[in-house]
Design a protein around this motif. Sequence first.
Motif, PDB file in Angstrom:
ATOM      1  N   LYS A  85       0.713  -1.290  -0.055  1.00  0.00           N
ATOM      2  CA  LYS A  85      -0.094  -0.152  -0.015  1.00  0.00           C
ATOM      3  C   LYS A  85       0.862   1.299  -0.162  1.00  0.00           C
ATOM      4  CE  LYS A  85      -3.676   2.328   0.055  1.00  0.00           C
ATOM      5  NZ  LYS A  85      -4.744   2.637  -0.970  1.00  0.00           N
ATOM      6  N   VAL A  86       1.787   1.310   0.715  1.00  0.00           N
ATOM      7  CA  VAL A  86       2.843   2.488   0.735  1.00  0.00           C
ATOM      8  C   VAL A  86       3.437   2.707  -0.472  1.00  0.00           C
ATOM      9  CG1 VAL A  86       5.094   3.331   1.817  1.00  0.00           C
ATOM     10  CG2 VAL A  86       3.230   2.315   3.218  1.00  0.00           C
ATOM     11  N   LYS A  87       4.022   1.763  -1.295  1.00  0.00           N
ATOM     12  CA  LYS A  87       4.530   1.826  -2.683  1.00  0.00           C
ATOM     13  C   LYS A  87       3.526   2.371  -3.728  1.00  0.00           C
ATOM     14  CE  LYS A  87       7.433   0.221  -5.690  1.00  0.00           C
ATOM     15  NZ  LYS A  87       9.004   0.693  -5.660  1.00  0.00           N
ATOM     16  N   GLU A  88       2.083   1.899  -3.495  1.00  0.00           N
ATOM     17  CA  GLU A  88       0.986   2.491  -4.307  1.00  0.00           C
ATOM     18  C   GLU A  88       0.895   3.824  -3.744  1.00  0.00           C
ATOM     19  OE1 GLU A  88      -3.880   2.283  -3.722  1.00  0.00           O
ATOM     20  OE2 GLU A  88      -2.748   0.419  -3.791  1.00  0.00           O
ATOM     21  N   LEU A  89       0.949   4.302  -2.553  1.00  0.00           N
ATOM     22  CA  LEU A  89       0.956   5.929  -2.466  1.00  0.00           C
ATOM     23  C   LEU A  89       1.877   6.474  -3.094  1.00  0.00           C
ATOM     24  CD1 LEU A  89      -0.444   5.467   1.402  1.00  0.00           C
ATOM     25  CD2 LEU A  89      -1.794   6.199  -0.635  1.00  0.00           C
ATOM     26  N   LEU A  90       3.291   6.089  -3.199  1.00  0.00           N
ATOM     27  CA  LEU A  90       4.233   6.735  -3.530  1.00  0.00           C
ATOM     28  C   LEU A  90       4.260   6.705  -4.820  1.00  0.00           C
ATOM     29  CD1 LEU A  90       7.360   5.194  -1.220  1.00  0.00           C
ATOM     30  CD2 LEU A  90       6.356   7.601  -1.054  1.00  0.00           C
ATOM     31  N   VAL A  91       3.945   5.803  -5.526  1.00  0.00           N
ATOM     32  CA  VAL A  91       3.654   5.679  -7.124  1.00  0.00           C
ATOM     33  C   VAL A  91       2.852   6.774  -7.494  1.00  0.00           C
ATOM     34  CG1 VAL A  91       3.078   4.603  -8.865  1.00  0.00           C
ATOM     35  CG2 VAL A  91       4.694   3.417  -7.441  1.00  0.00           C
ATOM     36  N   ASN A  92       1.558   6.950  -6.612  1.00  0.00           N
ATOM     37  CA  ASN A  92       0.449   7.942  -6.929  1.00  0.00           C
ATOM     38  C   ASN A  92       0.848   9.311  -7.194  1.00  0.00           C
ATOM     39  OD1 ASN A  92      -1.730   9.875  -5.556  1.00  0.00           O
ATOM     40  ND2 ASN A  92      -2.845   8.502  -6.706  1.00  0.00           N
ATOM     41  N   GLY A  93       2.092   9.723  -6.213  1.00  0.00           N
ATOM     42  CA  GLY A  93       2.370  10.828  -6.553  1.00  0.00           C
ATOM     43  C   GLY A  93       2.163  12.028  -5.679  1.00  0.00           C
ATOM     44  N   ASN A  94       0.932  11.993  -4.855  1.00  0.00           N
ATOM     45  CA  ASN A  94       0.520  12.895  -4.390  1.00  0.00           C
ATOM     46  C   ASN A  94       1.331  13.346  -3.063  1.00  0.00           C
ATOM     47  OD1 ASN A  94      -1.946  12.963  -6.285  1.00  0.00           O
ATOM     48  ND2 ASN A  94      -3.125  11.603  -4.595  1.00  0.00           N
ATOM     49  N   LEU A  95       1.853  12.397  -2.510  1.00  0.00           N
ATOM     50  CA  LEU A  95       2.741  13.056  -1.333  1.00  0.00           C
ATOM     51  C   LEU A  95       4.146  13.580  -1.896  1.00  0.00           C
ATOM     52  CD1 LEU A  95       1.675   9.976   0.485  1.00  0.00           C
ATOM     53  CD2 LEU A  95       1.709  12.065   1.621  1.00  0.00           C
ATOM     54  N   GLY A  96       4.486  13.707  -3.185  1.00  0.00           N
ATOM     55  CA  GLY A  96       5.663  14.214  -3.780  1.00  0.00           C
ATOM     56  C   GLY A  96       6.922  13.380  -3.162  1.00  0.00           C
ATOM     57  N   LYS A  97       8.140  13.912  -3.198  1.00  0.00           N
ATOM     58  CA  LYS A  97       9.180  13.328  -3.157  1.00  0.00           C
ATOM     59  C   LYS A  97       9.361  12.914  -1.519  1.00  0.00           C
ATOM     60  CE  LYS A  97      14.323  14.091  -3.165  1.00  0.00           C
ATOM     61  NZ  LYS A  97      14.788  12.922  -3.694  1.00  0.00           N
ATOM     62  N   THR A 144       8.003   2.016   9.791  1.00  0.00           N
ATOM     63  CA  THR A 144       8.586   2.622   8.810  1.00  0.00           C
ATOM     64  C   THR A 144       7.886   4.293   8.828  1.00  0.00           C
ATOM     65  OG1 THR A 144       9.625   0.886   7.677  1.00  0.00           O
ATOM     66  CG2 THR A 144       9.460   3.134   6.680  1.00  0.00           C
ATOM     67  N   ILE A 145       8.627   5.160   8.895  1.00  0.00           N
ATOM     68  CA  ILE A 145       7.937   6.447   8.737  1.00  0.00           C
ATOM     69  C   ILE A 145       8.585   7.179   7.420  1.00  0.00           C
ATOM     70  CG2 ILE A 145       7.191   8.647   9.462  1.00  0.00           C
ATOM     71  CD1 ILE A 145       6.877   7.402  12.230  1.00  0.00           C
ATOM     72  N   LEU A 146       7.991   7.490   6.439  1.00  0.00           N
ATOM     73  CA  LEU A 146       8.468   8.432   5.119  1.00  0.00           C
ATOM     74  C   LEU A 146       8.041   9.697   5.332  1.00  0.00           C
ATOM     75  CD1 LEU A 146       7.813   5.746   2.218  1.00  0.00           C
ATOM     76  CD2 LEU A 146       9.790   6.133   3.763  1.00  0.00           C
ATOM     77  N   TYR A 147       8.861  10.606   5.463  1.00  0.00           N
ATOM     78  CA  TYR A 147       8.610  12.318   5.560  1.00  0.00           C
ATOM     79  C   TYR A 147       8.638  12.777   4.112  1.00  0.00           C
ATOM     80  CZ  TYR A 147       9.442  11.156  10.404  1.00  0.00           C
ATOM     81  OH  TYR A 147       9.149  10.777  11.910  1.00  0.00           O
ATOM     82  N   CYS A 148       7.670  13.094   3.694  1.00  0.00           N
ATOM     83  CA  CYS A 148       7.509  13.608   2.140  1.00  0.00           C
ATOM     84  C   CYS A 148       7.197  14.964   2.038  1.00  0.00           C
ATOM     85  CB  CYS A 148       6.317  12.715   1.366  1.00  0.00           C
ATOM     86  SG  CYS A 148       6.428  10.921   1.529  1.00  0.00           S
TER      87      CYS A 148
END
Length: 351
Positions: free
Chosen positions: A134-146, A250-254
């Motif tokens: 799910k996290v990978k899907e959210l990142l690929v979606n691009g809404n959270l940016g880099k 895991t926490i990703l700060y975007c």
Amino acid sequence: MCKVKVAIIGCGAISRFRHIPEYIQNKNVEIIAYCDTTIERAEAYALEYGGRFYKDYKEMIDSEPSLQAVSVCTPNSTHAEMTIYALNRGIHVLCEKPMAATVKEAQQMIEAAKSNNRILMIGHNQRLMAPHVKVKELLVNGNLGKVLTFRTTFGHPGPETWSVDGKESWFFRKEEAVMGALGDLGVHKVDLIRWLLEEEIIEVSAMIDTLDKTFSNVEDHANCLYKTESGVTGTMVASWIFKKGEDNSTILYCENGTIEVGTHQEYQVIVRLINGEIQKYQVGAIATNDKGGQRDSRVIEEFIKSILNNMSPLITGEEGMKSLNVILHSIKAANEKRTVSILSPSNVTSK
């Protein structure tokens, strides 16, 4: 469709909780043999599930003409020799992580798979677990940016709490384990971060120590600082000293918010956007080493699928080697007390 004939090499806890039950649940698989140097363990599984049992893996492979695939679930120091032997005899291999003791060994395993036209898959299950998918899907979606920075942790009380041998487990002997918490847990999180960010780690600083397992001669705790190709920096903790339970978060700060995974019992993935919006997802828990947390890792499913469809597995030997390479450089950085650049595996000559 004929079932894939499979054998297990190494009948310890990872076989008991993951490989054997997941093979049994797979309608396309038949386990025909079990092997362990403590032959009573192999015999017990053969009696329970059917099949033959062996003490020597070479004898098993050479005595089973219908054998098509094996799981290598043995001490880390033996992964390469067993994998290469099987591949050279036309057997597909699912090898537990870390795939080898050195990059040179990993390269030899990959070459054996290529030269024999056989599948080599490494058991990095983190990238297959539903929350991480799910996290990978959210990142690929691009809404959270880099992704700007990250922190990822994998810790539990230690192998003695679940290994069939307790404190006498090979996990605590460097000659067999090669590395401690970094090889057991850290390599999982390195593989996850590489997969999520879709880039390589190129620089590392680290501190490792044996803080609690004084009966052991491998590290039981590691703090690592990583830098990726694009300049993303983050931390990774691998530990066997988390006395009160497991932390696999895991926490990703975007640019546009944060993604939290494994921080909440009910909502496995939480997105907090900078506009104040909070998105919560129930996608299924991350598998744990607790008895109640043993869930289908999807590793066996993907391994068998790759055999049946004659296609490259989701976690190739090359991917396993890249994650191993980061861990080996982490140990190097800690031992030399400096920041080190991570050479690509093709440029590394292992000791």
